[in-house]
Write a protein that holds these residues in place. Structure first.
Motif, short mmCIF file in Angstrom:
data_model
loop_
_atom_site.label_atom_id
_atom_site.label_comp_id
_atom_site.label_asym_id
_atom_site.label_seq_id
_atom_site.Cartn_x
_atom_site.Cartn_y
_atom_site.Cartn_z
N LEU A 74 0.83 -1.21 0.00
CA LEU A 74 0.00 0.00 0.00
C LEU A 74 0.87 1.26 0.00
N SER A 75 1.94 1.25 0.81
CA SER A 75 2.79 2.44 0.85
C SER A 75 3.54 2.64 -0.46
N ASP A 76 3.91 1.53 -1.13
CA ASP A 76 4.54 1.65 -2.44
C ASP A 76 3.63 2.37 -3.44
N ARG A 77 2.32 2.13 -3.32
CA ARG A 77 1.37 2.67 -4.30
C ARG A 77 0.69 3.95 -3.82
N THR A 78 1.07 4.44 -2.65
CA THR A 78 0.44 5.65 -2.12
C THR A 78 0.91 6.88 -2.88
N ARG A 79 0.00 7.76 -3.20
CA ARG A 79 0.30 9.05 -3.82
C ARG A 79 -0.16 10.15 -2.87
N HIS A 80 0.77 10.89 -2.34
CA HIS A 80 0.44 11.92 -1.35
C HIS A 80 1.50 13.01 -1.42
N TRP A 82 2.98 14.28 0.90
CA TRP A 82 4.04 13.95 1.85
C TRP A 82 4.93 12.82 1.36
N GLY A 83 4.68 12.28 0.21
CA GLY A 83 5.39 11.11 -0.26
C GLY A 83 4.64 9.85 0.12
N PRO A 84 5.12 8.68 -0.32
CA PRO A 84 4.38 7.44 -0.10
C PRO A 84 4.50 6.86 1.31
N ARG A 85 5.51 7.26 2.08
CA ARG A 85 5.78 6.60 3.36
C ARG A 85 5.24 7.36 4.58
N ARG A 86 5.40 8.67 4.59
CA ARG A 86 5.13 9.44 5.81
C ARG A 86 3.67 9.44 6.26
N PRO A 87 2.66 9.41 5.37
CA PRO A 87 1.28 9.31 5.87
C PRO A 87 1.05 8.04 6.70
N TRP A 88 1.62 6.94 6.26
CA TRP A 88 1.48 5.69 7.00
C TRP A 88 2.23 5.76 8.33
N MET A 89 3.43 6.37 8.29
CA MET A 89 4.19 6.52 9.52
C MET A 89 3.42 7.33 10.55
N GLY A 213 10.64 16.49 3.22
CA GLY A 213 11.56 17.12 2.28
C GLY A 213 12.86 16.40 2.08
N ALA A 214 13.03 15.19 2.69
CA ALA A 214 14.25 14.41 2.46
C ALA A 214 14.33 14.02 0.99
N PRO A 215 15.54 13.92 0.43
CA PRO A 215 15.64 13.56 -0.99
C PRO A 215 15.10 12.17 -1.26
N SER A 216 14.63 11.97 -2.46
CA SER A 216 14.21 10.65 -2.92
C SER A 216 14.94 10.37 -4.22
N MET A 459 18.18 11.74 -9.52
CA MET A 459 18.49 12.21 -8.19
C MET A 459 17.57 13.34 -7.77
N SER A 460 17.41 13.47 -6.44
CA SER A 460 16.79 14.62 -5.80
C SER A 460 15.37 14.88 -6.26
N ALA A 461 14.61 13.82 -6.54
CA ALA A 461 13.20 14.01 -6.84
C ALA A 461 12.46 14.34 -5.57
N PRO A 462 11.51 15.29 -5.56
CA PRO A 462 10.72 15.56 -4.39
C PRO A 462 9.99 14.29 -3.95
N ALA A 463 9.86 14.14 -2.64
CA ALA A 463 9.32 12.89 -2.12
C ALA A 463 7.94 12.60 -2.67
N GLY A 464 7.13 13.62 -2.92
CA GLY A 464 5.78 13.39 -3.38
C GLY A 464 5.67 13.16 -4.86
N ASP A 465 6.78 13.22 -5.61
CA ASP A 465 6.72 13.14 -7.06
C ASP A 465 7.05 11.77 -7.61
N LEU A 466 7.24 10.78 -6.72
CA LEU A 466 7.52 9.44 -7.23
C LEU A 466 6.34 8.92 -8.02
N THR A 467 6.64 8.31 -9.14
CA THR A 467 5.57 7.79 -9.98
C THR A 467 5.79 6.33 -10.28
#
Length: 467
Positions: A74-80, A82-89, A213-216, A459-467
């Motif tokens: 679910l976290s792999d497929r999350t679009r937010h 805040w990025g895919p991980r932090r909402p679950w955290m 805001g950590a790099p992804s 490199m340095s993609a914003p955490a919320g921009d992973l696709t």
């Protein structure tokens, strides 16, 4: 791009390193305190039979073996944003402390009802913890593509984890006995649950805030379904052997955690000695961690993990003779185990990050969540089965349960069972883990070759921009 000269990945800032590491306050407390005191709380405070208590401690966490990979998917497929991980955290950071405090606030009910109460609350708490832990463990593989930088992230995490384990392992039994007997009263356990829950909440929230805001470094695509991701993980042979090794070592650690209070109370004849045992285990961990980090850079993570496992095995072997050697020898053995424990905590996590990175380099897919979901499920299984197995050993050896107001003398067979569960069985398990570790073949050189052959992820993609 393949064939281009590799660019050195940027270093992570201190805010991210330390802030991420503070999440280990939460994982250290939840990984240590229930394994240390929950079985004893059931058998010697609530009066639950040892076999039933072991089952009640194990079953809710076995549920996580199913839940963790699902949370990872679910976290792999999350679009937010805040990025895919932090909402679950954040969800886990809120739910886990509530359940944790409630576990140790059992009302005055008969043993059967108390066992059911603890099992239900433990199930709730373990579910909340999965929501935090799985995405938390996935982050290092996504924050940097540099194996050395990833080792630095995990060494910072394990340093804070060591402090959290030391403080929680020493403080929890002290709080449990703060209102009466040194080995705990119902009111003392309630106090302990509240204090530990508050510390757990603070550590988890700091990690959520600090990683904003950590790099992804992985702009990749995720697998469309959990079954597809599980098939991918199964095909990652280094990950499979590493996971098997780690589960067996977690089982050994779970046995020793569950047995510590029994060992202190009935073998060392001093209930408060459990805090001393923890100090001898964790203080060497803090001192030895830089040594294992340096060893991994010189000889490689795999060889360093072999050496750390042998240290842990040697210490457990000394503890196995606890009825025949002086207490000082037992403490020395536990300290030796602590030196090894530093390595088997830190190094496999760095190796996990390597297996995830190798998969991302070759497939260009984001599957860190399912890999870490399986990893944390395996760790949870080992730590859960440990107390369950220890409870079974106690039952087979004739251990007699009691409540906080009525202590009973244990037969000689029960004392033997306490020592076997705390020392002898962990020795056998760590020996088995070395055979599994021998099959792991993802060296640092091979990982760098994969990175160079397939090219760096963007490199340095914003955490919320992973696709």
């Amino acid at each position: 791009m393949s064939g281009s000269s590799p660019v050195s990945p940027p270093a992570l800032g201190r805010r991210v390193l330390v802030g991420y590491g503070m999440g280990s306050v939460a994982t250290g407390i939840f990984g240590t305190v229930p394994g240390l005191v929950l079985l004893y709380y059931l058998t010697d405070v609530l009066g639950v039979a040892a076999a039933v208590a072991g089952l009640m401690v194990a079953l809710p966490k076995v549920w996580d073996v199913v839940l963790n990979p699902w949370i990872g998917s679910l976290s792999d497929r999350t679009r937010h944003r805040w990025g895919p991980r932090r909402p679950w955290m954040l969800l886990g950071a809120v739910l886990t402390p509530i359940g944790f405090a409630a576990i140790f606030a059992a009302p005055p009910i008969p043993p059967g009802g108390a066992a059911a109460y603890v099992a239900i609350l433990f199930l709730f708490t373990a579910t909340g913890y999965s929501c935090f832990q799985v995405p938390y463990v996935a982050l290092p593989a996504e924050m940097t593509a540099d194996p050395d930088e990833r080792a630095k992230v995990n060494s910072c995490r394990v340093a804070i984890l060591a402090v959290a384990i030391l403080l929680s392992g020493a403080l929890a039994p002290m709080l449990a006995g703060a209102t009466g007997d040194s080995d705990g009263t119902p009111a003392g356990y309630r106090l302990m649950g509240i204090v530990m829950g508050a510390l757990l909440l603070a550590g988890a929230l700091i990690a959520v805030a600090a990683t904003a805001g950590a790099p992804s470094v992985l702009r990749t695509t995720s697998e469309p379904s959990l079954p597809a991701q599980l098939r991918a993980a199964r095909g990652n042979r280094p990950f499979a052997w590493l996971l098997a090794m780690f589960v067996v070592q977690a089982l050994a650690a779970g046995l020793m955690l569950a047995g510590a209070q029994y060992y202190a109370t009935y073998i060392l004849d001093n209930p408060s000695a459990v805090s001393v045992l923890f100090a001898f285990l964790i203080l060497p961990l803090l001192l030895a961690m830089p040594m294992w980090l340096a060893a991994s850079r010189r000889a490689g993570k795999r060889k360093a993990t072999f050496a750390a496992s042998l240290c842990f095995l040697s210490g457990a072997l000394i503890a196995a003779f606890g009825r025949d050697v002086p207490a000082a020898a037992v403490y020395a053995g536990v300290a030796l185990a602590g030196v090894g424990y530093a390595g088997i905590q830190m190094l496999p996590l760095s190796m996990l990050g390597d297996t995830i990175a190798a998969d991302a380099f070759t497939t260009r897919r984001r599957r860190a969540g399912v890999f870490t979901g399986l990893w944390t499920a395996g760790e949870t299984l080992g730590l859960a089965v440990g107390p369950g197995l220890y409870g079974l050993i106690l039952a087979l050896s004739g251990f007699v349960s009691s409540d906080a107001d009525h202590r009973v003398a244990q037969p000689d067979s029960a004392l033997t069972g306490i020592v076997i569960g705390f020392g002898a069985v962990p020795v056998l398990l760590v020996g088995l883990s070395l055979l599994l570790l021998a099959r792991y073949d993802l060296t640092e050189e091979r990982l760098i070759a994969l990175r160079d052959a397939h090219g760096e992820p963007p490199m340095s993609a914003p955490a919320g921009d992973l696709t």
